[in-house]
Enzyme design. Structure first.
Site, PDB file in Angstrom:
ATOM      1  N   GLY A  35       0.446  -1.766  -0.219  1.00 20.30           N
ATOM      2  CA  GLY A  35       0.277   0.171  -0.291  1.00 20.30           C
ATOM      3  C   GLY A  35       0.718   1.538   0.391  1.00 20.30           C
ATOM      4  O   GLY A  35       1.969   1.121  -0.392  1.00 20.30           O
ATOM      5  N   LEU A  37       0.678   4.367  -2.008  1.00 19.38           N
ATOM      6  CA  LEU A  37       0.822   3.738  -3.236  1.00 19.38           C
ATOM      7  C   LEU A  37       1.578   4.895  -4.230  1.00 19.38           C
ATOM      8  O   LEU A  37       0.426   6.187  -3.560  1.00 19.38           O
ATOM      9  CB  LEU A  37      -0.471   3.322  -4.437  1.00 19.38           C
ATOM     10  N   HIS A  38       2.402   4.848  -5.029  1.00 18.88           N
ATOM     11  CA  HIS A  38       2.877   6.176  -5.277  1.00 18.88           C
ATOM     12  C   HIS A  38       2.948   5.796  -6.552  1.00 18.88           C
ATOM     13  O   HIS A  38       2.569   4.798  -7.572  1.00 18.88           O
ATOM     14  CB  HIS A  38       4.241   6.426  -4.554  1.00 18.88           C
ATOM     15  N   HIS A  41       3.937   2.447  -8.172  1.00 20.18           N
ATOM     16  CA  HIS A  41       3.235   1.148  -8.159  1.00 20.18           C
ATOM     17  C   HIS A  41       2.240   1.501  -8.612  1.00 20.18           C
ATOM     18  O   HIS A  41       2.342   0.437  -9.848  1.00 20.18           O
ATOM     19  CB  HIS A  41       2.536   1.609  -6.532  1.00 20.18           C
ATOM     20  N   GLY A 152       9.368  -4.223  -7.825  1.00 20.64           N
ATOM     21  CA  GLY A 152       9.692  -3.018  -8.758  1.00 20.64           C
ATOM     22  C   GLY A 152      11.598  -3.274  -8.622  1.00 20.64           C
ATOM     23  O   GLY A 152      11.972  -3.818  -7.681  1.00 20.64           O
ATOM     24  N   LYS A 154      13.687  -1.415  -7.581  1.00 22.88           N
ATOM     25  CA  LYS A 154      13.767  -0.756  -6.802  1.00 22.88           C
ATOM     26  C   LYS A 154      14.203  -1.510  -5.718  1.00 22.88           C
ATOM     27  O   LYS A 154      15.587  -1.336  -4.940  1.00 22.88           O
ATOM     28  CB  LYS A 154      12.818   0.731  -6.032  1.00 22.88           C
ATOM     29  N   VAL A 181      10.950   3.579 -10.797  1.00 19.80           N
ATOM     30  CA  VAL A 181      10.228   5.448 -11.092  1.00 19.80           C
ATOM     31  C   VAL A 181      10.480   6.565 -10.251  1.00 19.80           C
ATOM     32  O   VAL A 181      11.047   6.467  -9.217  1.00 19.80           O
ATOM     33  CB  VAL A 181       8.918   5.350 -11.312  1.00 19.80           C
ATOM     34  N   ARG A 192       8.196   4.823   1.864  1.00 21.10           N
ATOM     35  CA  ARG A 192       9.486   6.009   3.308  1.00 21.10           C
ATOM     36  C   ARG A 192       9.346   7.088   2.723  1.00 21.10           C
ATOM     37  O   ARG A 192       9.877   7.987   3.562  1.00 21.10           O
ATOM     38  CB  ARG A 192      10.517   4.977   3.898  1.00 21.10           C
TER      39      ARG A 192
END
Ligand code: PAF
Length: 283
Positions: A35, A37-38, A41, A152, A154, A181, A192
């Protein structure tokens, strides 16, 4: 117009919903998330949409991947905003189990990943982490039985751990990595990042700049150790407490000593105050 996704909160509801899609010959992509979410996501969801006819997104803040000293309690929970974003992306199912549905009383099994999970990167600083991730992702994949699952880049070591687990346990799912991204100034999007003060938010861009600087030097033929020392010094000078700043083989995550040992990946983890950030780039 976007329509609301079906929200499943128990395993039988999820299974019924997935079975119904399967009866209609759908292919299914799962995007596991915690969750908050940005846009990172959202890009995973869009990749999922390109790889399968139906998309399931899981939202579960998994307690077993947090150490008692970490931010499980404080981890951002933004359910309403998350749901609106997923509806706007035409997601078909949101799998949102409570802790009791995921870890019912008497739960006593844990997946213990090896190989990339013991690469000496995140595992050195968060020894509990990959066991918790592998266990919950193993469950998510068997609960949903997707054709593909999107993670991701990342969390690069996590991506390698999950891909290895899916292969080793014959889970029958293709694990796909999705490009990180970034904000306009290069900071990798992360749930975070909301912990950062405005001053820390500015400093945080140093991670990306340091990785690019070291990657450029390695590509130009500078000795790996010298190029990496330069990047590490930039990060320390900006006020970070550095956990690691390393260059590894991108597929196996084993340490490398020469720019010719590629494909290479630079990976970093560092703390700014109490916020720990991770990132990585290809060399
Ligand atoms: O990357 C994450 O958000 C989490 O580690 C994951 C894969 C959803 C497992 O809880």
């Amino acid at each position: 117009m976007s329509r609301s996704p079906l929200i499943a909160r128990t395993v039988p509801t999820l299974r019924r919903a997935v079975d119904n899609l399967r009866k209609r010959k759908a292919t299914i992509a799962l995007v596991p998330t915690m969750g908050a979410l940005h846009d990172g996501h959202v890009s995973l969801v869009r990749l999922a949409r390109r790889r399968a006819s139906r998309v399931v997104v899981s939202i579960f803040v998994n307690p077993t991947q947090f150490a008692p000293t970490e931010d499980f309690g404080a981890y951002p929970r933004t359910w309403k905003a998350d749901l609106a974003k997923l509806a706007a992306e035409d997601v078909d199912i949101v799998w949102h189990p409570g802790a009791e549905a995921m870890y019912p009383g008497g739960f006593a099994t844990r997946i213990v990943p090896e190989g990339p999970a013991l690469a000496g990167l995140e595992d050195r600083f968060r020894p509990h982490f990959f066991g918790g991730v592998a266990t919950v992702v193993g469950k998510l994949l068997t609960q949903c039985r997707p054709d593909v699952a999107i993670f991701g880049e990342k969390d690069f070591q996590q991506l390698r751990v999950v891909a290895q687990m899916a292969r080793d346990l014959d889970l029958g799912v293709k694990v796909i990595g999705s490009r990180t991204v970034r904000e306009r100034d290069g900071l990798a999007m992360s749930s975070r990042n909301v912990y950062l003060s405005p001053q820390q938010r500015q400093t945080a861009t140093t991670l990306y700049r340091a990785m690019k600087e070291s990657a450029g030097r390695i590509r130009a033929g500078e000795a790996v150790a010298a190029a990496m020392a330069r990047g590490a010094a930039m990060i320390a000078a900006a006020g970070f407490e550095l956990d690691y700043f390393e260059v590894r083989h991108a597929a196996t995550l084993v340490p490398v000593t020469s720019g010719n040992d590629g494909p290479l990946r630079i990976l970093v983890a560092a703390k700014l105050g109490t916020t720990r950030l991770i990132d990585n780039i290809a060399v």
